[in-house]
Each structure stands twice: as C-alpha cells, then as structure tokens.
Design a protein around this motif. Structure first.
Motif, PDB file in Angstrom:
ATOM      1  N   GLU A 163       0.913  -1.257   0.534  1.00  0.00           N
ATOM      2  CA  GLU A 163      -0.017   0.279  -0.142  1.00  0.00           C
ATOM      3  C   GLU A 163       1.086   1.345   0.123  1.00  0.00           C
ATOM      4  O   GLU A 163       0.653   2.074  -0.098  1.00  0.00           O
ATOM      5  N   VAL A 164       1.921   1.357   0.771  1.00  0.00           N
ATOM      6  CA  VAL A 164       3.038   2.250   1.164  1.00  0.00           C
ATOM      7  C   VAL A 164       3.383   2.706   0.011  1.00  0.00           C
ATOM      8  O   VAL A 164       3.295   3.020  -1.181  1.00  0.00           O
ATOM      9  N   ALA A 165       4.446   1.402  -1.037  1.00  0.00           N
ATOM     10  CA  ALA A 165       4.887   1.850  -2.316  1.00  0.00           C
ATOM     11  C   ALA A 165       3.792   1.469  -3.509  1.00  0.00           C
ATOM     12  O   ALA A 165       4.722   2.964  -4.192  1.00  0.00           O
ATOM     13  N   ALA A 166       2.269   1.053  -3.386  1.00  0.00           N
ATOM     14  CA  ALA A 166       1.810   1.861  -4.298  1.00  0.00           C
ATOM     15  C   ALA A 166       1.593   3.474  -4.318  1.00  0.00           C
ATOM     16  O   ALA A 166       1.649   3.971  -5.764  1.00  0.00           O
ATOM     17  N   ALA A 167       0.971   3.635  -2.965  1.00  0.00           N
ATOM     18  CA  ALA A 167       1.176   5.135  -3.091  1.00  0.00           C
ATOM     19  C   ALA A 167       2.444   6.150  -3.524  1.00  0.00           C
ATOM     20  O   ALA A 167       2.238   7.120  -4.684  1.00  0.00           O
ATOM     21  N   LEU A 168       2.841   5.792  -3.410  1.00  0.00           N
ATOM     22  CA  LEU A 168       4.233   6.647  -3.516  1.00  0.00           C
ATOM     23  C   LEU A 168       4.186   6.542  -5.018  1.00  0.00           C
ATOM     24  O   LEU A 168       4.419   7.553  -6.124  1.00  0.00           O
ATOM     25  N   VAL A 169       4.232   5.550  -5.742  1.00  0.00           N
ATOM     26  CA  VAL A 169       4.591   5.029  -7.217  1.00  0.00           C
ATOM     27  C   VAL A 169       2.631   6.083  -7.621  1.00  0.00           C
ATOM     28  O   VAL A 169       2.972   6.516  -9.347  1.00  0.00           O
ATOM     29  N   LEU A 170       2.160   5.909  -7.375  1.00  0.00           N
ATOM     30  CA  LEU A 170       0.972   6.437  -7.983  1.00  0.00           C
ATOM     31  C   LEU A 170       1.350   8.413  -7.584  1.00  0.00           C
ATOM     32  O   LEU A 170       0.724   8.522  -8.043  1.00  0.00           O
ATOM     33  N   GLU A 171       2.086   8.350  -6.617  1.00  0.00           N
ATOM     34  CA  GLU A 171       2.530  10.047  -6.693  1.00  0.00           C
ATOM     35  C   GLU A 171       3.215  10.509  -8.680  1.00  0.00           C
ATOM     36  O   GLU A 171       4.178  10.989  -8.265  1.00  0.00           O
TER      37      GLU A 171
END
Ligand SMILES: C[S@@+](CC[C@H](N)C(=O)[O-])C[C@H]1O[C@@H](n2cnc3c(N)ncnc32)[C@H](O)[C@@H]1O
Length: 267
Positions: A14-22
């Motif tokens: 979830e944390v990694a996906a949030a970063l990539v979505l930035e």
C-alpha cells in the motif's frame, strides 16, 4: 507465507503503490518495468529491511527514479549500473535523476556487481537486474550473494521460460505479485487500474496478464543453493567461477568470460 508476513507485505505494498501513484505510474514508457512490478519490488525491500538497492539496467531512468525517490525518503541508498552506450540518452537520464542522491555507475554489470557486492558487505542489500537479462543476469546475481543480500529480482521472466522456472523452484509462485499479494488494499487496486489504462493508451508490447518481475527473498538455505547452483544454461559463467574471478580482483576478465561463453556455447 505466514499470515503475519502476508499482512506486512500487503501493508508495504500500500505504501509502495501510493509512492508510485505520485506521478510515476503515468510516466511509464515502453521497455520499462511496469508500475505494479516496481511497487512490488519496493514492498519486498521494505519487508526485508533492505538498506541499499543495487540496480543494473536504467536506460531512461524510469525504474531508477522510483527507486531513488524511495531511497531518498527513507534514508536508503541506491547504486545504479548501466553500460550507457548511447551517450545522449545517458546524459538525458542523468539530468532526469540529478535531484536524487543516486550512485550512478557507468560500466559492465558483470564487473560492477562484483565490485559493489564487495563494497556493500556491511549493508542489507537488494539486487534488481533489468539488463543484462536471462541466465547471465541470474549467474551474476548468484555470484554476488553474500550473507547480507536479502533479495534478488530480475525482469522479463516470461511464462514458459526456464529462468522463470528457476525462480519458482526456489521461491514458489510468491516470487510474483499475483500470488504474493493475493489480497491487496485500495492503493494497490488503484495502481492496477491506472496501469491497465496507461498500458492500453501506450499500446504496450508486453501483456499485463502475468507480471514478469520475479523477486526472490533469500533465507540462508535458499542463498546457499542459489550461490552453489551448477547449470548447463550458465555455460562458462557458473556462479562459483564468476565469484572466484571477482575474489581475485579480475573484474574485466569476468566480462570477457561472459562474452566467451556466448561465442563458444551461445549462452
Ligand atoms: C530495458 S532497459 C532498462 C529499463 C529500466 N530498468 C526501466 O525500467 O526504466 C535495459 C538497460 O540495460 C542496460 N544493460 C544491458 N546489458 C548490460 C550490462 N551487461 N551491464 C550494464 N548495463 C547493461 C542497457 O544499457 C539498457 O539501458
């Protein structure tokens, strides 16, 4: 995977996906590692507490920028190796990455993996290889497996390929995110939808049906077996031969060994 580990991986994803979505998902270009594959790799780095990532194959810097952003936010380090054969492309890539604290190395990964594996003995290391590919990339990573290496990952493990089977033999289906993240959270789903949209718009050559980034988490037993693997597909570049050359400091000879193996045996 134990239930507790599955939960930790899901949270990290979830944390990694949030970063990539930035903004990074939308910057995907043909030839680069897909956004979800990058998020999965980062999630594994988080659960394995990796302190330094060694990447080989950065081309235009898509994967490198995501790794560099993660590293800079979390007090981690990134070493990125590439041949940089196209100097204009390499210069543009370096400019793109200039705002990030990345150790950008120009050279053959067959040599640089040896040098950096040695220098990073005191760190908790993760390997990511997206050039070279296939068996040469696997033998190179296997040769660099000190006790401090927590995980090794390689891109383009196509379905039906023997390299994919090698990874699954050691890590099972969970080397790919489809099995490792069978249950996932809202940011992961959002990234999935975004990725499909981007791939369709870009007319992506690679299918999104199955991911091709295999991430093998290493415990002492797996590490020992991968380090000691003897395979016909490795040709002359058996991991123990590569390691012996590095140990002697014969880095250049290692690149020559891979070239010779290809010329004599086609692998
Ligand atoms: C597919 S591209 C990498 C794409 C990048 N990982 C991404 O996701 O944006 C492959 C890269 O691997 C590099 N490469 C291939 N063989 C190499 C080697 N032996 N040593 C270092 N770099 C290599 C090439 O120069 C090329 O830039």
């Amino acid at each position: 995977m134990a239930k507790q580990d599955m939960g930790a991986l899901q949270d990290a994803a979830e944390v990694a996906a949030a970063l990539v979505l930035e903004g990074y998902a939308d910057q995907w270009v043909e030839g680069a590692i897909f956004p979800r594959e990058m998020a999965f790799f980062l999630a594994r780095c988080m659960t394995e507490d990796v302190s330094v990532v060694v990447e080989s194959g950065r081309q235009d810097g898509y994967s490198t920028e995501i790794l560099g952003e993660w590293a800079s936010r979390n007090g981690r380090r990134l070493v990125s190796i590439d041949l940089e054969q196209d100097s204009a492309r390499a210069a543009a890539c370096r400019q793109r990455l200039a705002h990030l604290p990345i150790e950008l190395v120009k050279g053959s990964a067959y040599e640089e993996f040896g040098r950096w594996s040695d220098r990073l003995r005191g760190e908790r290391v993760g390997f990511l290889v997206d050039g070279p590919k296939g068996w040469p990339a696997i033998s190179m990573m296997a040769a660099g497996l000190g006790d401090n290496v927590r995980l090794m990952a390689i891109h383009n493990l196509t379905i039906g390929g023997s390299e994919r089977a090698f990874f699954e033999q050691f890590g099972g289906a969970e080397v790919f995110y489809e099995a490792a993240l069978a249950e996932s959270g809202p940011r992961w789903h959002e990234l999935c939808e975004r990725e499909i949209d981007i791939a369709i718009r870009a007319g992506a050559a690679r299918s999104l049906e199955a991911s091709s980034l295999g991430v093998l988490v290493l415990d002492p037993e797996r590490r020992r077996r991968v380090r000691g693997a003897l395979r016909g597909e490795f040709g002359l570049h058996q991991p123990r031969v590569v390691r012996a050359l590095w140990w002697l400091g014969a880095y250049r000879a290692t690149t020559k060994l891979y070239g010779l193996s290809y010329r004599l045996l086609g692998r």
